[in-house]
Design an enzyme around this catalytic site. Structure first.
Site, PDB file in Angstrom:
ATOM      1  N   GLU A 255       0.873  -1.323   0.079  1.00  0.00           N
ATOM      2  CA  GLU A 255      -0.095  -0.122   0.035  1.00  0.00           C
ATOM      3  C   GLU A 255       0.695   1.347  -0.208  1.00  0.00           C
ATOM      4  O   GLU A 255       1.952   1.110   0.468  1.00  0.00           O
ATOM      5  CB  GLU A 255      -0.872   0.104   1.317  1.00  0.00           C
ATOM      6  CG  GLU A 255      -0.279   0.084   2.424  1.00  0.00           C
ATOM      7  CD  GLU A 255      -0.953   0.612   3.758  1.00  0.00           C
ATOM      8  OE1 GLU A 255      -1.240   2.031   3.483  1.00  0.00           O
ATOM      9  OE2 GLU A 255      -0.997  -0.065   4.722  1.00  0.00           O
TER      10      GLU A 255
ATOM     11  N   LYS B 161      -3.444  -2.371  15.875  1.00  0.00           N
ATOM     12  CA  LYS B 161      -2.608  -1.520  16.767  1.00  0.00           C
ATOM     13  C   LYS B 161      -3.605  -0.929  18.089  1.00  0.00           C
ATOM     14  O   LYS B 161      -4.924  -0.821  17.736  1.00  0.00           O
ATOM     15  CB  LYS B 161      -2.221  -0.074  16.235  1.00  0.00           C
ATOM     16  CG  LYS B 161      -1.385   0.564  16.889  1.00  0.00           C
ATOM     17  CD  LYS B 161      -0.932   1.721  15.935  1.00  0.00           C
ATOM     18  CE  LYS B 161       0.348   1.268  14.980  1.00  0.00           C
ATOM     19  NZ  LYS B 161       0.594   2.292  13.897  1.00  0.00           N
TER      20      LYS B 161
END
Ligand code: PSU
Ligand code: MN
Length: 304
Positions: A26, A160
């Protein structure tokens, strides 16, 4: 079908046509996830690691309205330093392309473009998910919906803790997205190897992983899969320290009224700043580790 909006590098085109292993990457992580010039150095090194492990890297971005699959070094550098490149998720693609603009692709939009190109394996750092407080804000990343629908497996270092990890797993379960742990029973939490949450299945080899993916898609169980790969022990961070840092960053985002697509980049840069770059080094190392695993899985997948 020829895709008039897409341009592949010769290397990627040949690899896909020959059924060779290819790994998608990405560009939001480059333009919005890390500071210049570390972002560009990291992106180029990730490509090398993928090659060293037997696959062809295909970094994905939108440049002047073209869906690019495979970038030149100059294009990676451009994505890393040009100011104001839009962060592009699924909803942004039509406008950015129609206006011939540049766009850094998130996990969601990279999955979409990888799938159009015929690439099934994708490596990144972290995915977007259900944000803390989403029961009020409804801030749930489009990445999750893409994992529900698009046939691409994403290797990441878990979720995360800027996110609500438990709610993110609930969402993935509802949408039928398998969460695999690469050599782990526990879902890693990006900077740390543990999160307190279990993965659905522990996978012990790239071959085992490739077989499970092949089976999923052979059975037309459409949608993606998450391959959670823990950060190497030597780069993992102290859990209490990083938790406190993230909590402070989330609090500041709330106080400053940060919302929508700005939330994730704000939290990422705040955490980097508050850890004086330690978290950036960990972030870079976990991406390298994911690139390696993705290349190994892609190599096994190409043999099936
Ligand atoms: N998490 C990270 N680093 C990142 C991102 C997430 O640790 O760079 C980026 C990815 O591109 C991901 C996107 O797809 O943020 C999610 O943004 P949002 O929450 O706005 O959907
Ligand atoms: Mn969001």
């Amino acid at each position: 079908m020829k895709n008039y909006y897409m341009e592949m590098t010769e290397e990627v085109k040949e690899a896909i046509a020959a059924g060779k292993p290819v790994v998608a990457l990405e560009s939001t992580i480059i333009s919005h996830g890390m500071p210049y010039p570390k972002n560009v150095e990291t992106a180029l090194r990730v490509e090398e690691i993928i090659r060293e492990n037997g696959a062809v890297p295909a970094t994905i971005a939108i440049i002047e309205g073209v869906l690019k699959v495979g970038l030149t070094k100059e294009e990676v550098d451009y994505m890393g330093k040009a100011p104001g490149i839009a962060k592009v998720s699924r909803r942004d693609i039509p406008y950015i392309v129609a206006k011939n603009l540049d766009g850094a692709t998130t996990v969601a939009s990279t999955m979409i473009i990888a799938d159009m190109a015929g690439i099934s394996i994708f490596a990144t750092g972290g995915i977007g998910g259900v944000h803390r407080g989403a029961e009020i804000t409804m801030d749930i990343s489009a990445d999750l919906e893409e994992l529900a629908n698009t046939n691409v497996a994403v290797v990441c270092a878990g979720a995360k803790s800027i996110l609500d990890i438990g709610l993110t797993l609930e969402y993935l379960e509802t949408k039928g997205v398998p969460v695999f742990g690469y050599e782990t029973e526990e879902l890693p939490a990006f900077f740390t190897r543990e999160s307190g949450f279990k993965v659905d299945y522990k996978i012990d080899s790239p071959e085992e992983m490739a077989k499970a993916l092949k089976t999923k898609w052979d059975l037309e169980l459409n949608g993606g899969a998450l391959i959670a790969n823990p950060i190497p022990e030597e780069y993992s961070m102290d859990s209490d320290f990083i938790t406190k840092t993230i909590e402070d960053a989330v609090k500041e985002a709330g106080e400053r009224g940060i919302s929508g697509k700005d939330t994730t980049p704000f939290l990422l840069s705040k955490v980097t700043e508050m850890t004086k770059g330690d978290s950036l080094e960990s972030n870079i190392q976990l991406v390298y580790n994911n690139a390696k695993v993705a290349a190994l899985v892609a190599s096994e997948y190409a043999k099936l």
